[in-house]
Design an enzyme around this catalytic site. Structure first.
Site, PDB file in Angstrom:
ATOM      1  N   ASP A  85      42.694  87.994  11.065  1.00 52.16           N
ATOM      2  CA  ASP A  85      41.392  88.100  11.722  1.00 52.16           C
ATOM      3  C   ASP A  85      40.750  86.726  11.801  1.00 52.16           C
ATOM      4  O   ASP A  85      40.545  86.077  10.764  1.00 52.16           O
ATOM      5  CB  ASP A  85      40.467  89.042  10.947  1.00 52.16           C
ATOM      6  CG  ASP A  85      40.930  90.483  10.967  1.00 52.16           C
ATOM      7  OD1 ASP A  85      41.715  90.834  11.856  1.00 52.16           O
ATOM      8  OD2 ASP A  85      40.504  91.254  10.089  1.00 52.16           O
ATOM      9  N   ASP A  87      45.913  92.461   5.688  1.00 56.06           N
ATOM     10  CA  ASP A  87      44.869  91.886   6.533  1.00 56.06           C
ATOM     11  C   ASP A  87      44.366  90.596   5.894  1.00 56.06           C
ATOM     12  O   ASP A  87      43.926  90.608   4.732  1.00 56.06           O
ATOM     13  CB  ASP A  87      43.691  92.856   6.677  1.00 56.06           C
ATOM     14  CG  ASP A  87      44.060  94.097   7.472  1.00 56.06           C
ATOM     15  OD1 ASP A  87      44.931  93.992   8.348  1.00 56.06           O
ATOM     16  OD2 ASP A  87      43.485  95.169   7.210  1.00 56.06           O
ATOM     17  N   SER A 146      35.301  95.827   0.875  1.00 59.36           N
ATOM     18  CA  SER A 146      35.983  95.043  -0.158  1.00 59.36           C
ATOM     19  C   SER A 146      35.095  93.930  -0.710  1.00 59.36           C
ATOM     20  O   SER A 146      35.136  93.631  -1.912  1.00 59.36           O
ATOM     21  CB  SER A 146      37.272  94.443   0.413  1.00 59.36           C
ATOM     22  OG  SER A 146      38.227  95.450   0.676  1.00 59.36           O
ATOM     23  N   LYS A 158      40.363  98.447  -5.480  1.00 61.05           N
ATOM     24  CA  LYS A 158      40.490  98.468  -4.018  1.00 61.05           C
ATOM     25  C   LYS A 158      41.597  99.419  -3.588  1.00 61.05           C
ATOM     26  O   LYS A 158      41.446 100.177  -2.615  1.00 61.05           O
ATOM     27  CB  LYS A 158      40.759  97.063  -3.487  1.00 61.05           C
ATOM     28  CG  LYS A 158      39.550  96.145  -3.506  1.00 61.05           C
ATOM     29  CD  LYS A 158      39.931  94.693  -3.296  1.00 61.05           C
ATOM     30  CE  LYS A 158      40.620  94.444  -1.981  1.00 61.05           C
ATOM     31  NZ  LYS A 158      40.914  93.011  -1.775  1.00 61.05           N
ATOM     32  N   ASP A 196      41.860  87.037   6.501  1.00 67.02           N
ATOM     33  CA  ASP A 196      40.666  86.655   7.265  1.00 67.02           C
ATOM     34  C   ASP A 196      40.446  85.144   7.278  1.00 67.02           C
ATOM     35  O   ASP A 196      40.517  84.486   6.236  1.00 67.02           O
ATOM     36  CB  ASP A 196      39.428  87.324   6.665  1.00 67.02           C
ATOM     37  CG  ASP A 196      39.534  88.844   6.696  1.00 67.02           C
ATOM     38  OD1 ASP A 196      39.652  89.387   7.790  1.00 67.02           O
ATOM     39  OD2 ASP A 196      39.500  89.462   5.612  1.00 67.02           O
ATOM     40  N   ASP A 203      25.654  96.018   4.860  1.00 67.86           N
ATOM     41  CA  ASP A 203      24.907  96.197   6.109  1.00 67.86           C
ATOM     42  C   ASP A 203      25.461  97.338   6.968  1.00 67.86           C
ATOM     43  O   ASP A 203      24.742  97.918   7.789  1.00 67.86           O
ATOM     44  CB  ASP A 203      24.859  94.895   6.913  1.00 67.86           C
ATOM     45  CG  ASP A 203      26.229  94.413   7.356  1.00 67.86           C
ATOM     46  OD1 ASP A 203      27.234  94.772   6.697  1.00 67.86           O
ATOM     47  OD2 ASP A 203      26.307  93.668   8.353  1.00 67.86           O
ATOM     48  N   SER A 213      39.243  88.456   0.762  1.00 68.41           N
ATOM     49  CA  SER A 213      40.210  88.597  -0.332  1.00 68.41           C
ATOM     50  C   SER A 213      41.137  87.402  -0.456  1.00 68.41           C
ATOM     51  O   SER A 213      41.517  87.000  -1.560  1.00 68.41           O
ATOM     52  CB  SER A 213      41.033  89.876  -0.133  1.00 68.41           C
ATOM     53  OG  SER A 213      40.207  91.016  -0.195  1.00 68.41           O
TER      54      SER A 213
END
Length: 419
Positions: free
Chosen positions: A137, A84, A252, A235, A86, A308, A67
């Site tokens: 993260d 969060d 997401s 979302k 990344d 996945d 995002s």
């Protein structure tokens, strides 16, 4: 030769339904102060890692994914003020002979003394938890040379011991962000109006809180088009539907793919939300018809499968399709003006969160109230004069301003005109 088209976009604050949706989106954005802070933290973490023996001269690239890479960050699942973010850390040759769990452990060890509240090793990343509720993260990756730019393998190892399930997983987050940007061009008017309102709201909050730093003059703009704004709202809707759910939820990145696929510049915000939701519903229905799980892959890397780990069953994807049908049904009812304001607000609070919807309605009430105090007349498209009420902006039938009486409210979705 490719021709680049410029799109103006539709100002979401001009339409009554889009206005309340845009105000909800404002309430779940990553605040300007945290956005700027996040950029500084990326570099600080990289500097820390490169100062360790294990990672010295071993970080080839350090870049945002998910995002944050496409400017679609919102508060995380079940919260209103936690975010969060990344990062991908592309590692050098020293790590190529190591097992996935070894790489994750090495990253965890290197960050063990980092000045945050908590450091936690996850299945595919290491998470840093900051005191201001930001979570960063860091995902270690190994470049797959000979492929499209930055296509990589990321680690997958649950731990604490090695397992036969440990593996390297294909990923090209960098390429996907580029694909998304190409599919969702800047809509200048929409971006400008949303940015103006976003900054005005934050600056107003900052002035009321002495502990909040002023917003820098050149704060990076977050949302540049209607598709991304609609993605953020979908979302958020997903987060509320699955707030009490313990398992995995629709990812997401999959929703981002559909936003890119369905993007249609110069659409209204509510129409864009409906378009994205219907696109997902159609693919789920098609997969379920043949008893298959939904399969969505990165459009620039077929082996990078966004689904996945979700859905785990046809039943699970059908459940999400039911949620999306409810979203479409209610948005369409609002667009047709078939829902009373009180019912509309109750539905929005139940499906986007009481706190953020109440804040959004109060923001509109304050704007409309201020306009009335300045003797500005606000009319609905049907001629109704608009007045703020606690937490709700209700439309009333046309009546002379000099008259103390007003007609009873009727079903429509008008929540005030742009000021």
């Amino acid at each position: 030769m490719n021709t680049q088209y410029a799109f103006s976009g539709i100002n979401p604050f001009d339409d009554p339904l889009d206005r309340i949706l845009a105000e909800i989106a404002l309430s779940i954005q990553l605040p300007p102060s945290l956005h700027d802070k996040a950029k500084g933290r990326y570099q600080a973490v990289r500097n820390h890692l490169e100062a360790t023996v294990a990672f010295r001269d071993q970080i080839e690239h350090f870049y945002p994914q998910g995002s944050m890479a496409i400017d679609a960050t919102i508060s995380n699942r079940g919260t209103d003020d936690e975010f969060d973010l990344d990062i991908v850390s592309q590692l050098g040759g020293r790590f190529r002979a190591m097992e996935p769990l070894e790489i994750l452990r090495a990253l965890e060890t290197a960050l063990a003394d980092y000045p945050v509240q908590r450091v936690r090793r996850q299945t595919r990343c290491v998470t840093l938890y900051y005191a201001d509720k930001m979570h960063l993260d860091i995902t270690p990756a190994l470049r797959e040379y000979g492929t499209r730019d930055r296509e990589s393998f990321i680690t997958h190892a649950k731990g604490p011991a090695r397992s036969s399930d440990d593996r390297l997983v294909d990923m090209n987050a960098y390429g996907f962000a580029g694909w998304y940007d190409e599919r969702t061009p800047l809509e200048a008017r929409m971006a400008s109006e949303f940015n103006r309102r976003w900054r005005d709201m934050y600056l107003s909050t900052a002035k009321a809180d002495a502990e909040v730093d002023d917003v820098p003059d050149q704060t990076h703009f977050i949302v540049k088009n209607t598709a991304t704004l609609a993605l953020q709202l979908i979302k958020r809707y997903r987060n509320i539907q699955y707030a009490g759910y313990a398992g995995r939820i629709p990812p997401s990145v999959m929703l981002s793919f559909y936003a890119g696929q369905a993007a249609q510049p110069n659409s209204s915000l509510s129409a864009m939300m409906i378009r994205i939701a219907n696109w997902i519903i159609a693919d789920i229905e098609n997969a379920s018809l043949y008893g298959r799980k939904l399969h969505v892959a990165n459009p620039v890397c077929a082996d990078d499968v966004f689904t996945d780990r979700w859905p785990e069953s046809v039943t699970q994807q059908d459940e999400f399709a039911r949620h999306l049908r409810a979203l479409v049904r209610n948005l369409e009812q609002m667009r047709r003006g078939e829902m009373f304001p009180d019912d509309m607000m109750d539905w929005l609070r139940g499906n986007f969160g009481d706190r953020v919807v109440t804040r959004a309605a109060d923001n509109i009430a304050g704007q409309v109230g201020s306009a009335i105090q300045k003797s500005q007349q606000l009319y609905s498209k049907k001629g109704g004069v608009l007045f703020p009420t606690p937490g709700i902006i209700a439309g009333v039938a046309a009546a002379p301003l000099a008259s103390p009486a007003v007609a009873a409210a009727r079903p429509h979705t008008f929540f005030g005109k742009k000021i």
